[in-house]
Design a protein around this motif. Structure first.
Motif, PDB file in Angstrom:
ATOM      1  N   GLU A  37     -16.141   2.533  -2.927  1.00  0.00           N
ATOM      2  CA  GLU A  37     -15.283   1.631  -2.159  1.00  0.00           C
ATOM      3  C   GLU A  37     -15.588   0.161  -2.449  1.00  0.00           C
ATOM      4  O   GLU A  37     -14.675  -0.637  -2.636  1.00  0.00           O
ATOM      5  N   ASP A  38     -16.863  -0.218  -2.501  1.00  0.00           N
ATOM      6  CA  ASP A  38     -17.201  -1.614  -2.775  1.00  0.00           C
ATOM      7  C   ASP A  38     -16.711  -2.054  -4.144  1.00  0.00           C
ATOM      8  O   ASP A  38     -16.169  -3.152  -4.286  1.00  0.00           O
ATOM      9  N   GLU A  39     -16.880  -1.202  -5.145  1.00  0.00           N
ATOM     10  CA  GLU A  39     -16.413  -1.534  -6.481  1.00  0.00           C
ATOM     11  C   GLU A  39     -14.893  -1.662  -6.508  1.00  0.00           C
ATOM     12  O   GLU A  39     -14.346  -2.550  -7.171  1.00  0.00           O
TER      13      GLU A  39
ATOM     14  N   ILE B 270       0.082  -3.711  -5.981  1.00  0.00           N
ATOM     15  CA  ILE B 270       0.272  -2.411  -5.339  1.00  0.00           C
ATOM     16  C   ILE B 270      -1.072  -1.701  -5.355  1.00  0.00           C
ATOM     17  O   ILE B 270      -1.733  -1.622  -6.393  1.00  0.00           O
ATOM     18  N   VAL B 271      -1.473  -1.188  -4.191  1.00  0.00           N
ATOM     19  CA  VAL B 271      -2.629  -0.302  -4.107  1.00  0.00           C
ATOM     20  C   VAL B 271      -2.062   1.046  -3.697  1.00  0.00           C
ATOM     21  O   VAL B 271      -1.412   1.170  -2.655  1.00  0.00           O
TER      22      VAL B 271
ATOM     23  N   VAL C 208       0.868  -1.179   0.000  1.00  0.00           N
ATOM     24  CA  VAL C 208       0.000   0.000   0.000  1.00  0.00           C
ATOM     25  C   VAL C 208       0.902   1.225   0.000  1.00  0.00           C
ATOM     26  O   VAL C 208       1.722   1.399   0.903  1.00  0.00           O
ATOM     27  N   VAL C 209       0.743   2.063  -1.011  1.00  0.00           N
ATOM     28  CA  VAL C 209       1.643   3.199  -1.211  1.00  0.00           C
ATOM     29  C   VAL C 209       0.878   4.512  -1.138  1.00  0.00           C
ATOM     30  O   VAL C 209      -0.191   4.657  -1.738  1.00  0.00           O
ATOM     31  N   CYS C 210       1.454   5.464  -0.391  1.00  0.00           N
ATOM     32  CA  CYS C 210       0.964   6.843  -0.410  1.00  0.00           C
ATOM     33  C   CYS C 210       2.178   7.751  -0.334  1.00  0.00           C
ATOM     34  O   CYS C 210       3.316   7.288  -0.312  1.00  0.00           O
TER      35      CYS C 210
ATOM     36  N   THR D 279      -6.263   4.411  -6.272  1.00  0.00           N
ATOM     37  CA  THR D 279      -7.591   4.649  -5.729  1.00  0.00           C
ATOM     38  C   THR D 279      -7.617   5.766  -4.699  1.00  0.00           C
ATOM     39  O   THR D 279      -6.627   5.987  -4.007  1.00  0.00           O
ATOM     40  N   THR D 280      -8.738   6.435  -4.625  1.00  0.00           N
ATOM     41  CA  THR D 280      -9.028   7.358  -3.519  1.00  0.00           C
ATOM     42  C   THR D 280     -10.325   6.950  -2.831  1.00  0.00           C
ATOM     43  O   THR D 280     -10.780   7.621  -1.924  1.00  0.00           O
TER      44      THR D 280
END
Length: 100
Positions: A86-88, A59-60, A9-11, A77-78
């Motif tokens: 979010e569900d999709e 990677i998200v 998970v990257v930010c 994603t945001t």
């Protein structure tokens, strides 16, 4: 038994948004049939080094990455910060992991 999947998970700073995404993935992906191994947070500048270990399936990211520098799928994603879609997005992530 399905393979355990490892997610990076990257930010931008590996503090706030990556924590929100990590917790959402950890809590919600098992309901979609994905067995989670490790979910690791990283700064965008650390992503290539982490992925080079070969330990990640996906990677998200909540920030831009130079996608052609990676050999695993990337989902930008945001949705986890806004709640919109979010569900999709969870369905997309689960599908990507099942196909990895």
């Amino acid at each position: 038994m399905p393979d355990k999947k490892n997610i990076l998970v990257v930010c931008g700073t590996s503090v706030a948004t990556s924590t929100v995404v990590k917790e959402a993935l950890k809590n919600k992906l098992p309901d979609r049939g994905v067995e989670i191994g490790n979910i690791v947070k990283a700064k965008a500048t650390e992503a290539r080094g982490k992925v080079s270990s070969g330990n990640f399936d996906l990677i998200v990211t909540t920030t831009s990455l130079n996608e052609d520098k990676f050999d695993i799928p990337i989902i930008h994603t945001t949705a986890f910060m806004t709640g919109i879609g979010e569900d999709e997005e969870l369905d997309n992530i689960a599908e990507a992991l099942k196909n990895s």
